[in-house]
Write a protein that holds these residues in place. Sequence first.
Motif, PDB file in Angstrom:
ATOM      1  N   PHE A 191     -22.430   6.971  87.108  1.00  0.00           N
ATOM      2  CA  PHE A 191     -21.138   6.840  87.188  1.00  0.00           C
ATOM      3  C   PHE A 191     -20.786   6.529  88.711  1.00  0.00           C
ATOM      4  N   LEU A 192     -21.633   6.806  89.559  1.00  0.00           N
ATOM      5  CA  LEU A 192     -21.199   6.711  91.149  1.00  0.00           C
ATOM      6  C   LEU A 192     -21.728   5.416  91.435  1.00  0.00           C
ATOM      7  N   PRO A 193     -21.321   5.035  92.912  1.00  0.00           N
ATOM      8  CA  PRO A 193     -21.550   3.474  93.532  1.00  0.00           C
ATOM      9  C   PRO A 193     -23.180   3.407  93.667  1.00  0.00           C
ATOM     10  N   GLN A 194     -23.979   4.435  94.038  1.00  0.00           N
ATOM     11  CA  GLN A 194     -25.279   4.063  94.150  1.00  0.00           C
ATOM     12  C   GLN A 194     -26.027   3.748  92.864  1.00  0.00           C
ATOM     13  N   ALA A 195     -25.355   3.671  91.942  1.00  0.00           N
ATOM     14  CA  ALA A 195     -26.128   3.126  90.665  1.00  0.00           C
ATOM     15  C   ALA A 195     -26.078   1.598  90.839  1.00  0.00           C
ATOM     16  N   ALA A 196     -25.376   0.788  91.820  1.00  0.00           N
ATOM     17  CA  ALA A 196     -25.274  -0.421  91.756  1.00  0.00           C
ATOM     18  C   ALA A 196     -26.884  -0.903  92.635  1.00  0.00           C
ATOM     19  N   PHE A 201     -32.301   3.310  93.212  1.00  0.00           N
ATOM     20  CA  PHE A 201     -31.621   4.202  92.034  1.00  0.00           C
ATOM     21  C   PHE A 201     -32.544   5.048  91.356  1.00  0.00           C
ATOM     22  N   GLU A 202     -33.338   4.337  90.611  1.00  0.00           N
ATOM     23  CA  GLU A 202     -33.905   5.236  89.551  1.00  0.00           C
ATOM     24  C   GLU A 202     -34.878   6.209  90.384  1.00  0.00           C
ATOM     25  N   LYS A 203     -35.517   6.086  91.310  1.00  0.00           N
ATOM     26  CA  LYS A 203     -36.459   6.859  91.909  1.00  0.00           C
ATOM     27  C   LYS A 203     -35.514   8.042  92.435  1.00  0.00           C
ATOM     28  N   LEU A 204     -34.615   7.851  93.312  1.00  0.00           N
ATOM     29  CA  LEU A 204     -33.797   8.633  93.966  1.00  0.00           C
ATOM     30  C   LEU A 204     -32.631   9.428  93.412  1.00  0.00           C
ATOM     31  N   PHE A 205     -32.289   8.744  92.303  1.00  0.00           N
ATOM     32  CA  PHE A 205     -31.111   9.459  91.614  1.00  0.00           C
ATOM     33  C   PHE A 205     -31.221   9.483  90.109  1.00  0.00           C
ATOM     34  N   GLY A 206     -31.852   8.685  89.478  1.00  0.00           N
ATOM     35  CA  GLY A 206     -31.883   8.629  88.110  1.00  0.00           C
ATOM     36  C   GLY A 206     -33.013   9.441  87.791  1.00  0.00           C
ATOM     37  N   THR A 207     -34.262   9.656  88.367  1.00  0.00           N
ATOM     38  CA  THR A 207     -35.214  10.595  88.298  1.00  0.00           C
ATOM     39  C   THR A 207     -35.686  10.716  86.744  1.00  0.00           C
ATOM     40  N   PRO A 208     -35.888   9.598  86.123  1.00  0.00           N
ATOM     41  CA  PRO A 208     -36.679   9.478  84.828  1.00  0.00           C
ATOM     42  C   PRO A 208     -37.954  10.455  84.723  1.00  0.00           C
ATOM     43  N   HIS A 209     -37.968  11.250  83.672  1.00  0.00           N
ATOM     44  CA  HIS A 209     -38.949  12.082  83.545  1.00  0.00           C
ATOM     45  C   HIS A 209     -40.134  12.029  82.447  1.00  0.00           C
ATOM     46  N   ARG A 255     -28.602   6.076  79.537  1.00  0.00           N
ATOM     47  CA  ARG A 255     -27.761   6.494  80.675  1.00  0.00           C
ATOM     48  C   ARG A 255     -26.899   5.068  81.066  1.00  0.00           C
ATOM     49  N   ALA A 256     -27.164   4.210  81.032  1.00  0.00           N
ATOM     50  CA  ALA A 256     -26.541   2.984  81.481  1.00  0.00           C
ATOM     51  C   ALA A 256     -25.388   2.744  80.268  1.00  0.00           C
ATOM     52  N   ARG A 257     -25.794   2.751  79.102  1.00  0.00           N
ATOM     53  CA  ARG A 257     -24.758   2.552  78.024  1.00  0.00           C
ATOM     54  C   ARG A 257     -23.797   3.617  77.950  1.00  0.00           C
ATOM     55  N   ASN A 258     -24.204   4.779  78.219  1.00  0.00           N
ATOM     56  CA  ASN A 258     -23.182   6.042  78.275  1.00  0.00           C
ATOM     57  C   ASN A 258     -22.098   5.719  79.222  1.00  0.00           C
ATOM     58  N   VAL A 259     -22.268   4.944  80.220  1.00  0.00           N
ATOM     59  CA  VAL A 259     -21.373   4.830  81.175  1.00  0.00           C
ATOM     60  C   VAL A 259     -20.426   3.713  80.740  1.00  0.00           C
ATOM     61  N   VAL A 260     -20.855   2.886  80.131  1.00  0.00           N
ATOM     62  CA  VAL A 260     -20.143   1.909  79.217  1.00  0.00           C
ATOM     63  C   VAL A 260     -19.021   2.614  78.341  1.00  0.00           C
ATOM     64  N   LEU A 261     -19.758   3.544  77.412  1.00  0.00           N
ATOM     65  CA  LEU A 261     -19.105   3.845  76.356  1.00  0.00           C
ATOM     66  C   LEU A 261     -17.936   5.051  77.039  1.00  0.00           C
ATOM     67  N   HIS A 262     -18.243   5.661  78.009  1.00  0.00           N
ATOM     68  CA  HIS A 262     -17.279   6.388  78.730  1.00  0.00           C
ATOM     69  C   HIS A 262     -16.008   5.646  79.062  1.00  0.00           C
ATOM     70  N   ARG A 263     -16.117   4.290  79.776  1.00  0.00           N
ATOM     71  CA  ARG A 263     -15.319   3.640  80.271  1.00  0.00           C
ATOM     72  C   ARG A 263     -14.492   3.053  79.351  1.00  0.00           C
ATOM     73  N   GLU A 264     -15.114   2.644  78.332  1.00  0.00           N
ATOM     74  CA  GLU A 264     -14.333   2.106  77.123  1.00  0.00           C
ATOM     75  C   GLU A 264     -13.377   3.111  76.334  1.00  0.00           C
ATOM     76  N   ALA A 265     -13.787   4.454  76.316  1.00  0.00           N
ATOM     77  CA  ALA A 265     -13.026   5.793  75.838  1.00  0.00           C
ATOM     78  C   ALA A 265     -11.769   5.876  76.748  1.00  0.00           C
ATOM     79  N   LEU A 266     -12.180   5.739  78.033  1.00  0.00           N
ATOM     80  CA  LEU A 266     -10.890   6.005  78.824  1.00  0.00           C
ATOM     81  C   LEU A 266      -9.858   4.807  78.771  1.00  0.00           C
ATOM     82  N   SER A 267     -10.480   3.493  78.519  1.00  0.00           N
ATOM     83  CA  SER A 267      -9.793   2.361  78.517  1.00  0.00           C
ATOM     84  C   SER A 267      -8.878   2.578  77.218  1.00  0.00           C
TER      85      SER A 267
END
Length: 278
Positions: A191-196, A201-209, A255-267
């Motif tokens: 949800f934050l700017p660094q996602a761009a 991003f994935e290595k430093l913030f996404g950190t998939p396991h 994760r990526a789809r979740n951001v879209v769904l959150h923003r659609e809900a707020l819209s």
Amino acid sequence: EKQTEASLVVVDPARWPDPSSRAHEMIQADARRLCEMLLPCLAGASRNTDWLNRWQSANDIAGSAIVDHSARLDESFEGGVLAEVVACLPERATLFASSSMPVRDLDTFGEGDARIIRVMSNRGANGIDGVISTALGAAAVSNQSGAGPLVLAIGDIAFYHDMNGLLAGKSHRIDATIVVINNDGGGIFSFLPQAADQKHFEKLFGTPHGLDFSHAAELYGAGYARAENTESLRRSVTAGIEGRGLHIVEVRTNRARNVVLHREALSAVAKALDEHWS
């Protein structure tokens, strides 16, 4: 520069949490005790009912818009997961909301009603350490006192950071249900700017396991269910609440789809409010 339209009073027992220097007054006190002391002073005071009614109306419209929007979805939505968990809780239950997205989703999508439900949370190092241990400690107290069941809603990174806390559930035969929202990484950072920054991003913030938490359930003697949809989520959480011992319910999201769904809900909320007030 201080605000002029309304007086801002900041209440805190020890700190000075006013980095923008906009507070008109600072009161060093416990917020709850201060409110309890002020209540008698408000007896007979006039109320701005129009202001109150507008806020209550806006709250009702926003809540209805979220419910309607979530009902139209045919995919896993993390906000909807928290809403369903809340809906499954019986009277006197305890909901432990983990830091990061779960506690935010609870605040936004959890629908309140007349049930008496205790909500708990904590904040460890970086907000995610020790969540399982804290929740199971609260569950142990609830079990001993005969209070209602405890359900923990937690993200996959927080779950991973305190997996060894599950041993307490096995060793002390604690009754608790853990709902793990697994988006394979730190979902809040999407949800934050660094996602761009796709390169880092994935290595430093996404950190998939890539972990399969069913093995953790087997290791610590917990029941396990993977909820594929709303119906199976309700069924699994209810079974955990009504059963004995430790139960883990995993919900996988993107994760990526979740951001879209959150923003659609707020819209959807914004649209409903605009249509009502226009």
